[in-house]
Scaffold this active site. Structure first.
Site, PDB file in Angstrom:
ATOM      1  N   ASP A  72       0.854  -1.188   0.000  1.00 19.25           N
ATOM      2  CA  ASP A  72       0.000   0.000   0.000  1.00 19.25           C
ATOM      3  C   ASP A  72       0.891   1.240   0.000  1.00 19.25           C
ATOM      4  OD1 ASP A  72       0.953   0.027   2.643  1.00 19.25           O
ATOM      5  OD2 ASP A  72      -0.824  -1.032   3.352  1.00 19.25           O
ATOM      6  N   ASP A  74       1.607   5.126   1.477  1.00 21.76           N
ATOM      7  CA  ASP A  74       1.320   6.091   2.528  1.00 21.76           C
ATOM      8  C   ASP A  74       1.909   7.444   2.155  1.00 21.76           C
ATOM      9  OD1 ASP A  74       0.174   4.070   4.079  1.00 21.76           O
ATOM     10  OD2 ASP A  74       2.099   3.507   4.937  1.00 21.76           O
ATOM     11  N   ASP A 155       9.683   3.948  13.172  1.00 22.69           N
ATOM     12  CA  ASP A 155      10.367   2.843  13.850  1.00 22.69           C
ATOM     13  C   ASP A 155      11.779   2.572  13.307  1.00 22.69           C
ATOM     14  OD1 ASP A 155       9.212   1.881  11.511  1.00 22.69           O
ATOM     15  OD2 ASP A 155       8.081   0.263  12.466  1.00 22.69           O
TER      16      ASP A 155
HETATM   17  P1  ATP Z   1       3.961  -2.854   5.202  1.00 21.36           P
HETATM   18  O1  ATP Z   1       2.785  -1.974   4.871  1.00 21.36           O
HETATM   19  O2  ATP Z   1       4.668  -3.425   4.039  1.00 21.36           O
HETATM   20  O3  ATP Z   1       3.661  -3.854   6.231  1.00 21.36           O
HETATM   21  P2  ATP Z   1       5.001  -0.430   6.322  1.00 21.36           P
HETATM   22  O4  ATP Z   1       6.401  -0.013   6.681  1.00 21.36           O
HETATM   23  O5  ATP Z   1       4.296   0.412   5.303  1.00 21.36           O
HETATM   24  O6  ATP Z   1       5.077  -1.918   5.877  1.00 21.36           O
HETATM   25  P3  ATP Z   1       2.838   0.185   8.057  1.00 21.36           P
HETATM   26  O7  ATP Z   1       2.338  -0.574   9.235  1.00 21.36           O
HETATM   27  O8  ATP Z   1       1.959   0.364   6.875  1.00 21.36           O
HETATM   28  O9  ATP Z   1       4.197  -0.505   7.646  1.00 21.36           O
HETATM   29  O10 ATP Z   1       3.288   1.602   8.602  1.00 21.36           O
HETATM   30  C1  ATP Z   1       3.642   2.694   7.757  1.00 21.36           C
HETATM   31  C2  ATP Z   1       4.809   3.451   8.354  1.00 21.36           C
HETATM   32  O11 ATP Z   1       4.433   4.003   9.620  1.00 21.36           O
HETATM   33  C3  ATP Z   1       6.050   2.610   8.633  1.00 21.36           C
HETATM   34  O12 ATP Z   1       6.866   2.498   7.501  1.00 21.36           O
HETATM   35  C4  ATP Z   1       6.720   3.394   9.731  1.00 21.36           C
HETATM   36  O13 ATP Z   1       7.436   4.485   9.210  1.00 21.36           O
HETATM   37  C5  ATP Z   1       5.527   3.933  10.523  1.00 21.36           C
HETATM   38  N1  ATP Z   1       5.152   3.051  11.651  1.00 21.36           N
HETATM   39  C6  ATP Z   1       4.234   2.071  11.631  1.00 21.36           C
HETATM   40  N2  ATP Z   1       4.125   1.463  12.828  1.00 21.36           N
HETATM   41  C7  ATP Z   1       4.987   2.101  13.635  1.00 21.36           C
HETATM   42  C8  ATP Z   1       5.341   1.963  15.005  1.00 21.36           C
HETATM   43  N3  ATP Z   1       4.771   1.016  15.768  1.00 21.36           N
HETATM   44  N4  ATP Z   1       6.273   2.803  15.519  1.00 21.36           N
HETATM   45  C9  ATP Z   1       6.836   3.757  14.741  1.00 21.36           C
HETATM   46  N5  ATP Z   1       6.562   3.926  13.452  1.00 21.36           N
HETATM   47  C10 ATP Z   1       5.647   3.132  12.886  1.00 21.36           C
HETATM   48 MG    MG Z   2       2.273   0.248   4.681  1.00 20.52          MG
END
Ligand code: ATP
Ligand code: MG
Length: 458
Positions: A72, A74, A155
């Protein structure tokens, strides 16, 4: 994977001042706007035209750099959710822990998050927008900040890269770009403090390590075993969401290995972890085979249901519990029912499996009791059961882990492929081999509340 990095590539930049991002040009990062969904790029551009900062951020930049298709997209912006809402009629403000705007384009949803700051505990006084508990865990996190602050509160370094669609530059406030190249998962800031703030980051580290085949950098890995117990403070509903991501993202088997390695598995599935100690070879084989099947189905774009996964994860707990109830004098069928009830009741305290999945999980288990009883019309009744296919797959899974079912899986495989007359012959052969329908026995009067009446409490 790593398509983008196959070409020779030199990373020469040094770590810079934290308020001064490294700016990477297109020839360095090799991304282009075409790597991002058109809708997400349009959202960023429209916000910029309205006078805001807006970037693609997080997983979509990371995955695109690795040549992996992002799940997805963001967007991060200095517009507030209300301002985003004002720009896009097709948007909604959502949020439990964080307030966000979702911009809808048919089935695609672009998540637009306002820059937030990482605020220390001392800032919490009289603050309605942010809060920590006694251990430092973030309870509310709606303090807006600037882009650099937003990067610092993310994170992992690899998740804190910002892509500007207009000038095709990547902004890196930490060491994300270099860490992706080195295939390292590194927390931003002090690892222990970052886990204390949000213990779910431990699960995320493992999930990304499995998905991307990255190494967890030693200082990021070191505190995990020590702090794994902090997951007990995380609401079961949030852990449920995380468990789905852990096991339904296509890398369940590797994720399981890492969860065990970092002592995280026992926090999520305490009963299963105990069963693993009791019957290590069998339980490990059952779980691995379940995860392998799930990963394979996902790779082939076939549907997967959490109900099957929970059925597998908790099956060893169920059978051990059922045996101990039988040992205490309960008959096998009520013992299995009671065990199912207890096991799910205990599990939902940790991982809040919703009823829409726990009910089919129970059905898959119940059918395991019924699959051996095939005589008369029973086989056809079972075949017509909406959960038959899942129950049959589950039977094969049990056999693959070494359970002896006296060839039941093979029988059902043949029965499904057989013609009507062959089926009649197969059933006939059963009765001649002694597997007769059981005659109606007189039941003892019930002394306690029927078990199925308690089912609703799950
Ligand atoms: P994917 O969607 O492939 O699982 P993602 O990195 O996009 O990976 P998401 O859960 O969609 O993960 O979160 C989007 C972004 O928000 C992350 O890349 C990170 O920068 C931030 N993020 C998400 N969860 C946390 C957290 N628990 N603590 C700090 N930052 C976070
Ligand atoms: Mg994501």
């Amino acid at each position: 994977m790593l398509k983008k990095f196959f070409k020779p590539f030199r990373f020469t930049r040094k770590r810079k001042d934290s308020d001064n991002p490294t700016v990477l040009d297109a020839h360095e990062h090799r991304l282009s706007s075409a790597d991002f969904s058109r809708n997400s790029a349009n959202v960023a551009v429209r916000l910029q035209h309205a006078g805001f900062q807006a970037y693609l951020v997080g997983g979509c930049v990371r995955d695109s750099l690795l040549g992996v298709t992002p799940k997805d997209f963001d967007v991060a912006t200095n517009a507030t959710p209300e301002q985003v809402r004002h720009e896009f009629r097709n948007s909604r403000i959502i949020g439990r822990r964080f307030k966000l705007a979702h911009v809808h384009f048919g089935r695609e949803i672009i998540e637009v998050a306002t820059f937030r700051s990482d605020h220390s505990q001392s800032d919490d006084d009289n603050n309605d927008h942010s809060a920590h508990d006694a251990s430092g865990r973030i309870l509310r996190d709606n303090v807006y900040g600037n882009m650099e602050e937003d990067a610092q509160r993310r994170d992992f370094t690899m998740n804190a890269l910002y892509y500007d669609v207009s000038n095709e530059k990547v902004y890196d406030y930490s060491t994300g770009f270099a860490d992706i190249k080195r295939r390292l998962i590194r927390l931003i800031g002090d690892p222990e403090q970052r886990y204390l703030e949000d213990p779910v980051r431990m699960l995320r580290a493992v999930r990304f390590a499995a998905k991307l085949d990255f190494t967890i950098e030693p200082s990021t890995a070191e505190p995990i075993r020590r702090l794994a117990h902090l997951l007990r403070d995380i609401p079961a509903a949030r852990l449920y969401e995380e468990v789905l991501k852990l096991f339904l993202s296509g890398y369940a088997e590797r994720t399981y290995e890492l969860l065990c390695e970092y002592d995280l598995f026992a926090q999520l599935f305490p009963g299963t972890a105990k069963a693993l100690l009791k019957q290590p070879a069998y339980v490990d084989r059952l779980l691995r085979n379940a995860f392998k099947n799930t990963d394979k189905r996902i790779a082939n774009d076939r549907p997967v249901t959490p109900a099957f996964l929970f059925a597998a994860l908790l099956w060893p707990v169920l059978t051990q519990r059922s045996q101990s109830l039988q040992h205490d004098g309960m008959h096998p069928i009520p013992a299995a029912q009671e065990a199912a009830h207890q096991v799910l009741l205990e599990q939902v305290l940790r991982v809040a499996v919703p009823k829409r999945f726990s009910i089919p999980t129970r059905e898959i288990w119940d059918l395991q009791e019924r699959l051996p009883r095939r005589a008369g019309k029973r086989a056809d009744t079972l075949l017509a059961h909406p959960r038959f296919r899942a129950a049959y797959d589950f039977l094969l899974l049990r056999e693959s882990a070494g359970e002896d079912t006296e060839g039941l899986g093979q029988w059902w495989t043949e029965y499904q492929d057989a013609s009507d007359s062959q089926r009649r012959a197969m059933i006939g052969a059963l009765s001649s081999s002694g597997a007769k329908p059981r005659s109606k026995r007189r039941r003892k009067p019930r002394t306690s509340k029927p078990l199925h009446a308690q089912q609703d409490q799950l």
